[in-house]
Design an enzyme around this catalytic site. Structure first.
Site, PDB file in Angstrom:
ATOM      1  N   GLU A   9      -0.502   2.715   8.311  1.00  0.00           N
ATOM      2  CA  GLU A   9      -0.711   1.993   9.562  1.00  0.00           C
ATOM      3  C   GLU A   9       0.362   0.907   9.740  1.00  0.00           C
ATOM      4  OE1 GLU A   9      -2.743   2.163  11.981  1.00  0.00           O
ATOM      5  OE2 GLU A   9      -2.950   0.153  12.795  1.00  0.00           O
ATOM      6  N   GLN A  68      -4.351  12.063  12.361  1.00  0.00           N
ATOM      7  CA  GLN A  68      -5.417  11.480  11.550  1.00  0.00           C
ATOM      8  C   GLN A  68      -6.427  10.744  12.426  1.00  0.00           C
ATOM      9  OE1 GLN A  68      -5.007   8.044   8.754  1.00  0.00           O
ATOM     10  NE2 GLN A  68      -5.543   9.538   7.183  1.00  0.00           N
ATOM     11  N   CYS A  98      -9.628   4.085   4.473  1.00  0.00           N
ATOM     12  CA  CYS A  98      -9.122   2.793   4.948  1.00  0.00           C
ATOM     13  C   CYS A  98      -9.978   1.642   4.407  1.00  0.00           C
ATOM     14  CB  CYS A  98      -9.102   2.752   6.474  1.00  0.00           C
ATOM     15  SG  CYS A  98      -8.415   1.206   7.074  1.00  0.00           S
ATOM     16  N   LYS A 139      -8.908  12.732   3.740  1.00  0.00           N
ATOM     17  CA  LYS A 139      -8.255  11.870   2.740  1.00  0.00           C
ATOM     18  C   LYS A 139      -9.264  10.842   2.279  1.00  0.00           C
ATOM     19  CE  LYS A 139      -4.079   9.086   2.106  1.00  0.00           C
ATOM     20  NZ  LYS A 139      -4.472   7.677   2.300  1.00  0.00           N
ATOM     21  N   ARG A 224       4.061   4.065  -0.681  1.00  0.00           N
ATOM     22  CA  ARG A 224       5.011   2.953  -0.783  1.00  0.00           C
ATOM     23  C   ARG A 224       6.262   3.329  -1.578  1.00  0.00           C
ATOM     24  NH1 ARG A 224       0.890  -0.629  -3.575  1.00  0.00           N
ATOM     25  NH2 ARG A 224       0.499   1.475  -4.348  1.00  0.00           N
TER      26      ARG A 224
HETATM   27  C1  LIG Z   1       0.443  -0.687   4.851  1.00  0.00           C
HETATM   28  C2  LIG Z   1      -0.412   0.515   4.535  1.00  0.00           C
HETATM   29  C3  LIG Z   1      -1.042   1.194   5.558  1.00  0.00           C
HETATM   30  C4  LIG Z   1      -1.843   2.323   5.285  1.00  0.00           C
HETATM   31  N1  LIG Z   1      -2.417   3.031   6.330  1.00  0.00           N
HETATM   32  C5  LIG Z   1      -3.131   4.165   6.065  1.00  0.00           C
HETATM   33  C6  LIG Z   1      -3.651   4.972   7.121  1.00  0.00           C
HETATM   34  O1  LIG Z   1      -3.470   4.702   8.322  1.00  0.00           O
HETATM   35  N2  LIG Z   1      -4.360   6.087   6.777  1.00  0.00           N
HETATM   36  C7  LIG Z   1      -4.578   6.438   5.472  1.00  0.00           C
HETATM   37  O2  LIG Z   1      -5.220   7.461   5.212  1.00  0.00           O
HETATM   38  N3  LIG Z   1      -4.085   5.705   4.463  1.00  0.00           N
HETATM   39  C8  LIG Z   1      -3.361   4.595   4.721  1.00  0.00           C
HETATM   40  N4  LIG Z   1      -2.808   3.881   3.693  1.00  0.00           N
HETATM   41  C9  LIG Z   1      -2.953   4.370   2.299  1.00  0.00           C
HETATM   42  C10 LIG Z   1      -1.758   5.270   1.935  1.00  0.00           C
HETATM   43  O3  LIG Z   1      -1.748   6.439   2.734  1.00  0.00           O
HETATM   44  C11 LIG Z   1      -1.812   5.683   0.444  1.00  0.00           C
HETATM   45  O4  LIG Z   1      -3.020   6.368   0.240  1.00  0.00           O
HETATM   46  C12 LIG Z   1      -1.737   4.473  -0.480  1.00  0.00           C
HETATM   47  O5  LIG Z   1      -0.688   3.594  -0.122  1.00  0.00           O
HETATM   48  C13 LIG Z   1      -1.559   4.930  -1.934  1.00  0.00           C
HETATM   49  O6  LIG Z   1      -0.340   5.601  -2.105  1.00  0.00           O
HETATM   50  P1  LIG Z   1       0.936   4.864  -2.770  1.00  0.00           P
HETATM   51  O7  LIG Z   1       0.451   4.228  -4.069  1.00  0.00           O
HETATM   52  O8  LIG Z   1       1.911   5.993  -2.980  1.00  0.00           O
HETATM   53  O9  LIG Z   1       1.412   3.827  -1.802  1.00  0.00           O
HETATM   54  C14 LIG Z   1      -2.020   2.754   3.931  1.00  0.00           C
HETATM   55  C15 LIG Z   1      -1.383   2.047   2.900  1.00  0.00           C
HETATM   56  C16 LIG Z   1      -0.584   0.950   3.183  1.00  0.00           C
HETATM   57  C17 LIG Z   1       0.097   0.228   2.024  1.00  0.00           C
END
Ligand SMILES: Cc1cc2nc3c(=O)[nH]c(=O)nc-3n(C[C@H](O)[C@H](O)[C@H](O)COP(=O)(O)O)c2cc1C
Length: 318
Positions: A9, A68, A98, A139, A224
């Protein structure tokens, strides 16, 4: 193996997806979440959040984008899923992860993981509403306050007819702090007949190797780590194929940074000028020392001519 760029997001919008599809290595994108309340979402909102719908749900160079949805009302989620499918969505993804307070307060996102039965009802309603040729995916995190219901939720989703499940290997209470609990994903992979996409804390090729070994997953979602290292998906694919790979260099990123700046600069009030550029630099500095220097330089910039000057200079000097 398929690699996904995680939905994020306010970070991974369609401009960002365009840039990442140009870099390459990403097989699938997911839109930021579209919130669904007691009314089905409008076509206008769907097209705003996922403009790729006007291009057969693909980025300009043809990478599929999933829509989504986030909410708790099975009926309006089903109707919204159908609307997105009619607009050509490549898949409908349901967000049960979320952690945001405002979202959880209105009974959406990870709070639903406390009620596996409702999670199943939502998936079943969307699956029933959406034509069978359009995948319905979900998810999840491993839970809300704790991880005790992770398998109940995974089974409820699979039994309700979801085509794929992505698991972010942390509970809501775990936040975004390391570690990600990958072995839980391995248990879900063993229990389910549908593809399970592993997500959480993959920052390097070595992380991906360990995640693969601990989960047994074939597919991975990078969040990230991929924002910080834009060719991480390419690096992983090269490693998987035992191919040599020359990592993306800082100077190759400069046109992409400029692209994001120019594409987003008119989207926000002037006082936020360059916010998206600064946000990407914030992640990139985890991987590139030059990004930290660039960030320090532009962080107080507020005027278009300041950004124009810095990009003009970088074009000359690299
Ligand atoms: C700033 C931010 C916004 C996110 N927005 C969403 C989202 O809109 N929908 C979702 O399913 N997950 C969202 N997530 C979770 C990510 O999709 C992911 O599951 C999470 O960052 C873990 O993965 P990573 O460790 O590779 O970052 C968000 C994560 C972050 C950091």
């Amino acid at each position: 193996m398929r690699l996904f760029l995680a939905p994020m997001e306010s970070v991974v919008d369609h401009h960002f997806r365009t840039i990442y599809s140009e870099i390459g290595g990403v097989d699938l994108f997911v839109s930021e979440f579209v919130r669904v309340n007691d009314m089905p979402v409008t076509t206008k909102t769907l097209l705003r959040e996922c403009p790729e719908l006007a291009n057969h749900s693909r980025t300009a160079n043809g990478t599929p984008v999933r829509v989504q949805l986030l909410g708790s009302n099975p009926q309006t989620l089903g109707e919204s899923g159908l609307k997105a499918a009619k607009l050509g969505a490549s898949a409908i993804d349901l967000n049960f992860g979320c952690p945001a307070k405002t979202v959880n307060k209105s009974h959406g996102g990870s709070i639903l993981l406390k009620q596996p039965r409702l999670v199943g009802e939502i998936v079943a309603a969307v699956r029933a509403a959406v034509p069978s040729e359009v995948p319905v995916t979900a998810k999840i995190r491993l839970g809300f306050e704790d991880r005790s219901l992770y398998m109940d939720n995974a089974l409820a989703i699979a039994e309700a007819g979801a085509n794929e499940l992505c698991v972010h290997a942390r509970s809501k209470a775990d936040g975004y702090n390391p570690p990600a609990y990958w072995p839980y994903i391995g248990k879900i992979v063993d229990a389910l007949d549908i593809p399970v996409i592993a997500n959480g804390e993959i920052w390097t090729v070595a992380d991906w190797r360990r995640c693969k070994a601990e989960t047994g997953s074939q597919d991975f979602m990078l969040g990230r780590g991929l924002v910080a290292c834009p060719d991480l998906a390419l690096q992983i694919k090269a490693a998987a194929n035992n191919e040599p790979y020359a990592p993306l260099e800082w100077h190759e990123l400069l046109p992409l940074l400029q692209h994001l700046y120019l594409a987003t600069k008119d989207q926000y009030p002037l006082r936020y000028l360059g916010n998206r550029l600064k946000q990407w630099l914030y992640y990139l500095q985890l991987h590139y020392d030059e990004a930290a220097i660039f960030f320090e330089r532009v962080k107080r910039y507020k005027q278009p001519h300041e950004f124009a000057a810095v990009f003009a200079q970088l074009e000359k000097t690299g």
